[in-house]
Write a protein that holds these residues in place. Sequence first.
Motif, mmCIF file in Angstrom:
data_model
loop_
_atom_site.group_PDB
_atom_site.id
_atom_site.type_symbol
_atom_site.label_atom_id
_atom_site.label_comp_id
_atom_site.label_asym_id
_atom_site.label_seq_id
_atom_site.Cartn_x
_atom_site.Cartn_y
_atom_site.Cartn_z
ATOM 1 N N VAL A 146 0.839 -1.201 0.000
ATOM 2 C CA VAL A 146 0.000 0.000 0.000
ATOM 3 C C VAL A 146 0.871 1.248 0.000
ATOM 4 C CG1 VAL A 146 -1.660 1.348 1.358
ATOM 5 C CG2 VAL A 146 -1.975 -1.115 1.101
ATOM 6 N N SER A 147 1.903 1.233 0.851
ATOM 7 C CA SER A 147 2.786 2.388 0.958
ATOM 8 C C SER A 147 3.626 2.576 -0.295
ATOM 9 C CB SER A 147 3.689 2.223 2.183
ATOM 10 O OG SER A 147 4.646 3.257 2.256
ATOM 11 N N ALA A 148 4.291 1.496 -0.736
ATOM 12 C CA ALA A 148 5.188 1.602 -1.892
ATOM 13 C C ALA A 148 4.425 1.854 -3.180
ATOM 14 C CB ALA A 148 6.005 0.318 -2.027
ATOM 15 N N GLY A 149 3.177 1.392 -3.254
ATOM 16 C CA GLY A 149 2.362 1.610 -4.450
ATOM 17 C C GLY A 149 1.571 2.887 -4.418
ATOM 18 N N HIS A 150 1.814 3.745 -3.416
ATOM 19 C CA HIS A 150 1.124 5.033 -3.279
ATOM 20 C C HIS A 150 -0.392 4.845 -3.296
ATOM 21 C CE1 HIS A 150 5.179 6.229 -4.484
ATOM 22 N NE2 HIS A 150 4.929 7.404 -3.936
ATOM 23 N N ALA A 151 -0.845 3.795 -2.593
ATOM 24 C CA ALA A 151 -2.275 3.500 -2.545
ATOM 25 C C ALA A 151 -2.891 3.902 -1.213
ATOM 26 C CB ALA A 151 -2.497 2.007 -2.789
ATOM 27 N N GLY A 152 -2.200 4.737 -0.456
ATOM 28 C CA GLY A 152 -2.688 5.102 0.863
ATOM 29 C C GLY A 152 -4.018 5.825 0.854
ATOM 30 N N LEU A 153 -4.304 6.571 -0.213
ATOM 31 C CA LEU A 153 -5.556 7.314 -0.300
ATOM 32 C C LEU A 153 -6.582 6.626 -1.196
ATOM 33 C CD1 LEU A 153 -4.132 10.950 -0.652
ATOM 34 C CD2 LEU A 153 -5.068 9.868 1.395
ATOM 35 N N SER A 154 -6.320 5.371 -1.559
ATOM 36 C CA SER A 154 -7.214 4.674 -2.486
ATOM 37 C C SER A 154 -8.558 4.339 -1.863
ATOM 38 C CB SER A 154 -6.549 3.381 -2.982
ATOM 39 O OG SER A 154 -5.357 3.674 -3.679
ATOM 40 N N CYS A 155 -8.591 4.214 -0.540
ATOM 41 C CA CYS A 155 -9.835 3.919 0.180
ATOM 42 C C CYS A 155 -10.020 4.993 1.251
ATOM 43 C CB CYS A 155 -9.788 2.535 0.806
ATOM 44 S SG CYS A 155 -9.717 1.195 -0.385
ATOM 45 N N PRO A 156 -10.572 6.156 0.886
ATOM 46 C CA PRO A 156 -10.634 7.272 1.830
ATOM 47 C C PRO A 156 -11.705 7.137 2.893
ATOM 48 C CG PRO A 156 -11.650 7.889 -0.245
ATOM 49 C CD PRO A 156 -11.087 6.520 -0.447
ATOM 50 N N GLN A 157 -12.492 6.049 2.874
ATOM 51 C CA GLN A 157 -13.558 5.852 3.853
ATOM 52 C C GLN A 157 -13.380 4.514 4.556
ATOM 53 O OE1 GLN A 157 -17.141 6.170 1.573
ATOM 54 N NE2 GLN A 157 -17.049 8.412 1.423
ATOM 55 N N LEU A 158 -13.892 4.443 5.784
ATOM 56 C CA LEU A 158 -13.818 3.189 6.535
ATOM 57 C C LEU A 158 -14.831 2.167 6.041
ATOM 58 C CD1 LEU A 158 -13.392 4.471 10.212
ATOM 59 C CD2 LEU A 158 -11.670 3.344 8.802
ATOM 60 N N ALA A 159 -15.962 2.659 5.509
ATOM 61 C CA ALA A 159 -17.061 1.762 5.152
ATOM 62 C C ALA A 159 -16.728 0.837 3.992
ATOM 63 C CB ALA A 159 -18.309 2.573 4.831
ATOM 64 N N GLY A 160 -15.857 1.256 3.093
ATOM 65 C CA GLY A 160 -15.550 0.409 1.953
ATOM 66 C C GLY A 160 -14.711 1.141 0.928
ATOM 67 N N CYS A 161 -14.433 0.462 -0.175
ATOM 68 C CA CYS A 161 -13.600 1.021 -1.228
ATOM 69 C C CYS A 161 -14.318 0.881 -2.563
ATOM 70 C CB CYS A 161 -12.256 0.292 -1.304
ATOM 71 S SG CYS A 161 -11.263 0.420 0.192
ATOM 72 N N ASP A 162 -14.078 1.833 -3.432
ATOM 73 C CA ASP A 162 -14.605 1.756 -4.783
ATOM 74 C C ASP A 162 -13.610 0.947 -5.626
ATOM 75 O OD1 ASP A 162 -15.760 2.045 -7.234
ATOM 76 O OD2 ASP A 162 -15.420 4.208 -7.404
ATOM 77 N N LEU A 163 -13.990 -0.282 -5.965
ATOM 78 C CA LEU A 163 -13.098 -1.172 -6.700
ATOM 79 C C LEU A 163 -13.300 -1.075 -8.206
ATOM 80 C CD1 LEU A 163 -13.360 -4.342 -4.425
ATOM 81 C CD2 LEU A 163 -11.522 -2.652 -4.511
ATOM 82 N N GLY A 164 -14.103 -0.098 -8.664
ATOM 83 C CA GLY A 164 -14.384 0.018 -10.095
ATOM 84 C C GLY A 164 -13.141 0.229 -10.932
ATOM 85 N N ALA A 165 -12.192 1.015 -10.435
ATOM 86 C CA ALA A 165 -10.967 1.299 -11.184
ATOM 87 C C ALA A 165 -9.771 0.521 -10.655
ATOM 88 C CB ALA A 165 -10.667 2.797 -11.142
#
Length: 320
Positions: free
Chosen positions: A187-206
Motif C-alpha cells: 500500500v505504501s510503496a504503491g502510493h495507494a494510501g488514499l485509495s480507500c478514503p472511507q472506513l465503510a468500503g472502497c470503490d473497486l471500479g478502477a
Amino acid sequence: MGRRMELLRRMAWLCAVMVLVITSLSAFIRLSKAGLGCEPWPQCYGQELRAQQQGAQPPEADTATAVARLAHRVIASSALVLVLVMVMAALASRPALWPQGRMALGLLLLALFLAVLGRWTAHARIPAVTLGNLLGGFAMFALSVCMALAARRPAHGAAPAAPAGLARWAWLGAAVLLLNVALGGMVSAGHAGLSCPQLAGCDLGAASWQALDPWQEPQTDAAQPTHPAGAGVHVLHRAGALLVAAVLLPLALLAWRAGRRAAAVAVLGLLLLQAGLGMALVLGGLPLGVALTHNVVAALLLAVVLGLATAGSRALSPAL
C-alpha cells in the motif's frame, strides 16, 4: 558457557532495539518520500515519484529526512558490527553454541542483504525494493527477538513451558502478521494510501490487480492523488487486518488460560491500538506520525507473539 549465553542474550536484545530504530527511520524516510506530511495535501502525495517519471529533478530532502538518513546509516553499520560480534561469540569459542550461532549467521545474512539492497533504495521506483527493505528489517527484528529468548536461562521456580497448541497458534499469528505487514508495504510503496478514503468500503471500479505486482512501477497523477488503481491492495490489507485479529484474539485467550497473562494483555492491547491507528490513518488522511506509530506497533506486536511462540519449546525459557 552461562556467561556467553547471557552475553548473547543481551547483544540480541540490543540488536532488536537497534533494528527497531532502523526500521522506524527507514519508514520515516520512505513515507516522507511518498509525500506524507507534505503541502499542499493531498496534491503533493507521490510528487517525488512523478518528478522521477517525468525526468524532472525531484525536490531536495528536507533537514529532518537528511538527518534520518545519516542516523539510519550509522545505526545500520553499528548493527552489522554487533551481529559480527554475536557470530564470533557463539561460534569462535569452544564449545560452539550452534543454535545461537545459526541464528546469528541468519542475522548476518539479512544484514548483508539489506546493505546490498540499500544501494538501490534511494532512487528505487518499484515496490519490490521497498518490500525487500521492509520484510528484511522485520525478519531481522524477529530473529533478534527469537535469539534473545533462546539464550535466556530459565529462572528458579519458573512456570512450565507453554502448551504446544499455544506455540503453534502463536507461530500462525506471527505468519499472518508478517503477511499483512507485506500488504501494508505494498500500500505504501504503491502510493495507494488514499485509495480507500472511507472506513465503510472502497470503490473497486478502477482497481487494478497489477498493483499487487511488486515489479510494476506505480503510476501517480497529481490531478487524482487518491490512486484508484490501488484500491484492491488496500482492501486486501484491511482484510489482512481482520485475519490478524481473528488469529490473535484466540491467541490472547489461549495465553491467558495458559498462565501467560502479561503476554495476553499485551497482545490484546497492542492489537486494539493497531486497529485504532489504522482507522486514524484513514480518517485523518495519512498523518505521518500515525503512520510511523503504526509501523512500530506492528513490530512490538510481532515481538510479543514470538515470545509466546518460542515458549512452546522446552529448550527455550518461558516467555512473557
